[in-house]
Design an enzyme around this catalytic site. Structure first.
Site, PDB file in Angstrom:
ATOM      1  N   ASP A 117       0.794  -1.238   0.000  1.00  0.00           N
ATOM      2  CA  ASP A 117       0.000   0.000   0.000  1.00  0.00           C
ATOM      3  C   ASP A 117       0.826   1.289   0.000  1.00  0.00           C
ATOM      4  O   ASP A 117       1.801   1.399   0.749  1.00  0.00           O
ATOM      5  CB  ASP A 117      -0.851   0.085   1.282  1.00  0.00           C
TER       6      ASP A 117
ATOM      7  N   PHE B 161       2.227  -1.326   9.921  1.00  0.00           N
ATOM      8  CA  PHE B 161       1.238  -1.464   8.854  1.00  0.00           C
ATOM      9  C   PHE B 161       0.768  -0.081   8.395  1.00  0.00           C
ATOM     10  O   PHE B 161       1.249   0.948   8.855  1.00  0.00           O
ATOM     11  CB  PHE B 161       0.067  -2.330   9.342  1.00  0.00           C
TER      12      PHE B 161
ATOM     13  N   ARG C 274      -7.669  -2.092  11.613  1.00  0.00           N
ATOM     14  CA  ARG C 274      -6.381  -1.500  11.221  1.00  0.00           C
ATOM     15  C   ARG C 274      -6.593  -0.431  10.143  1.00  0.00           C
ATOM     16  O   ARG C 274      -7.635  -0.389   9.507  1.00  0.00           O
ATOM     17  CB  ARG C 274      -5.413  -2.564  10.685  1.00  0.00           C
TER      18      ARG C 274
ATOM     19  N   GLU D   7     -10.357  -2.492   4.548  1.00  0.00           N
ATOM     20  CA  GLU D   7      -8.995  -2.030   4.807  1.00  0.00           C
ATOM     21  C   GLU D   7      -8.854  -0.610   4.252  1.00  0.00           C
ATOM     22  O   GLU D   7      -9.576  -0.200   3.346  1.00  0.00           O
ATOM     23  CB  GLU D   7      -7.990  -2.966   4.119  1.00  0.00           C
TER      24      GLU D   7
HETATM   25  C1  FRU Z   1      -3.828  -3.692   2.688  1.00  0.00           C
HETATM   26  C2  FRU Z   1      -3.183  -4.154   3.997  1.00  0.00           C
HETATM   27  C3  FRU Z   1      -3.559  -3.238   5.145  1.00  0.00           C
HETATM   28  C4  FRU Z   1      -2.408  -3.423   6.104  1.00  0.00           C
HETATM   29  C5  FRU Z   1      -1.239  -3.592   5.163  1.00  0.00           C
HETATM   30  C6  FRU Z   1      -0.223  -4.572   5.633  1.00  0.00           C
HETATM   31  O1  FRU Z   1      -3.150  -4.189   1.582  1.00  0.00           O
HETATM   32  O2  FRU Z   1      -3.526  -5.480   4.270  1.00  0.00           O
HETATM   33  O3  FRU Z   1      -4.806  -3.538   5.722  1.00  0.00           O
HETATM   34  O4  FRU Z   1      -2.247  -2.340   6.957  1.00  0.00           O
HETATM   35  O5  FRU Z   1      -1.766  -4.043   3.935  1.00  0.00           O
HETATM   36  O6  FRU Z   1       0.854  -4.618   4.748  1.00  0.00           O
END
Ligand code: FRU
Length: 485
Positions: free
Chosen positions: A34, A94, A154, A216
């Site tokens: 991300d 994350f 998250r 997410e």
């Molecule tokens: C989305 C995700 C988020 C998380 C991150 C972990 O692709 O799964 O929810 O914070 O990637 O790398």
């Protein structure tokens, strides 16, 4: 931006990999997912991103960091956030966002410790945002809301209204669906939980395909006279797609009016946006690889960002996506065609221009044709090629990857973005080829990015085609694209 010299000197990346993009943003090596913490800070665009310095696979998540003045050439900077042993982010930093707290750049991200994924804060006081100090009181929210039975919790979107900070956290309610939870705070450190701003229904398949078990990377922002909520749908441990809602945000609750998949090209996920000093809302998304894990490991890198896309609210209230004009600075050699009639069933090869890094602006009158468009990355014998077209029967813009690659492990499918042209409407297809990345914009409104992995070095040709009835190409401009200097 990727500098081919740096690339060649980096032992981690296979310099012969023909699929590594040249002008889309990606790290020098290893894993990216991300985009995080996007911010226009003191005249510089900062892109942070989920990064694994240990290899081209998802694991030990750090925040990579790069900076650009012009959205084209990126300078790689040291890792911004790394997990701290025996701390709330010991198992990973994350996704999250960046805000300007009265001149102090502040990150709000998810710290991972064992099963816990909780909001953490870090600040920077240097101009280039190279060094970050983690708040000793992390996590700033120690528990999930007591009254909710959550699937997961998250990712963060933070903004200020009057003197109060608001935050959305991605979540999913057991047996109900994805949601974004709203909090408020006077200082970014002490947070009060309010309520979900919108809750999905995991059993519903309309108007969105499914809104999954969890959302997410939620993001909420005002745009023109509307509000936009972006979510990335996670279902049964799979990353499904990203969607937007446009609508009304009053009384701290979101009421959607329009919703759609953001990019149906099969690779796009977890986008984030920033507001720049020209007032533009720019979005980047992660384009996942669609080749085998073994191929990713052999290449030494995985994952790339889209080009920045400018968002707008279209006259009918939907969300529009368009390429930024800065990209025109990358244009090299130019070839123009005008007034070409493509008879039904005919394929017109364009021998004057070839390549895997091209910009193509196609003004097309499909007339009564059932399908009209352009084959790209064609091998001379046609065994490899990818179609980008308006397809009346499919009801939209298609990227057809059935023959994109002779590699059996590559994806072979046809991606569709629904679109209904008005009667006799001319269409503008704006296509960016960057080796394994295809990014297409239709009428500066819809966007679709796909990944392709042709095996043949001569799969570089272009070919116009019409099916069912003749189509007219009002104009077609092709530019080679030069890597930013
Ligand atoms: C989305 C995700 C988020 C998380 C991150 C972990 O692709 O799964 O929810 O914070 O990637 O790398």
């Amino acid at each position: 931006m990727t500098d081919l010299n740096t690339l060649n000197s980096n032992p981690g990346v296979n310099p012969k990999d023909p699929h590594r993009p040249v002008y889309h943003f990606l790290p020098e090596a290893n894993w990216l997912n991300d985009p995080n913490g996007l911010i226009h800070w003191q005249g510089m665009y900062h892109v942070f991103y989920q990064y694994n310095p240990n290899g081209p696979y998802h694991g030990t998540l750090h925040w990579g960091h790069a900076v650009s003045k012009d959205l084209l050439k990126w300078q790689h900077l040291p890792v911004a956030l790394a997990p701290t042993p025996n701390s709330p982010d010991q198992d990973g930093c994350f996704s999250g966002c960046a805000v300007d707290n009265n001149g102090v750049a502040t990150l709000i991200y998810t710290g991972v410790r064992g099963e816990d994924q909780l909001p953490c804060v870090a600040t920077s006081t240097d101009d280039m945002l190279v060094t970050w100090q983690k708040y000793p009181g992390n996590p700033v929210i120690p528990n999930t809301p007591q009254d909710l039975d959550l699937v997961a919790y998250r990712d963060h979107s933070v903004w200020r209204e009057d003197n109060t900070w608001y935050q959305l956290i991605g979540a999913g309610i057991q047996q109900v669906g994805g949601t974004a939870l709203l909090y408020r705070s006077p200082d970014l450190l002490n947070w009060e939980y309010l309520h979900p701003i919108l809750v999905g229904d995991r059993t519903s398949t309309h108007p969105l395909p499914t809104t999954g078990d969890m959302w997410e990377c939620p993001a909420l922002f005002p745009l023109d006279d509307s509000h936009v909520l972006i979510i990335s749908v996670w279902s049964n441990h799979n990353l499904i797609y990203s969607a937007y809602f446009t609508g009304d945000f009053t009384g701290w609750r979101f009421t959607p009016v329009h919703q759609a998949v953001l990019d149906n090209g099969g690779s796009f996920y977890a986008p984030q946006t920033l507001l720049d000093d020209q007032g533009r809302r720019l979005m980047w998304g992660w384009l996942q690889e669609q080749r085998s894990d073994a191929a990713q490991r052999a290449s030494g890198w995985s994952g790339v960002l889209t080009m920045p896309r400018r968002l707008s609210i279209l006259p009918d209230g939907r969300l529009g996506q368009a390429p930024v004009p800065e990209l025109q600075k990358l244009r090299g050699r130019h070839q123009q065609y005008k007034g070409l009639e493509i008879p039904a069933g005919y394929e017109l090869v364009l021998p004057e221009v070839q390549g895997d890094c091209l910009e193509i602006l196609l003004k097309l009158a499909p007339g009564a044709a059932s399908q009209a468009g352009l084959w790209v990355r064609c091998s001379p014998d046609g065994t490899e090629r990818t179609l980008i077209a308006y397809d009346r029967e499919a009801g939209g813009l298609i990227i057809d990857r059935e023959k994109s690659s002779l590699d059996r492990e590559a994806v072979h499918d046809r991606r569709i973005t629904p679109f209904q042209p008005a009667d006799q409407e001319d269409l503008t297809l704006h296509i960016f080829l960057d080796r394994s990345v295809i990014e297409v914009f239709l009428n500066n409104e819809l966007a679709m990015a796909s990944r392709i992995y042709p095996t043949r070095p001569d799969s570089l040709g272009l070919c116009l085609a019409a099916v069912g009835s003749q189509a007219r190409i009002n104009s077609m401009d092709v530019w080679t694209i030069q890597a930013p200097e």
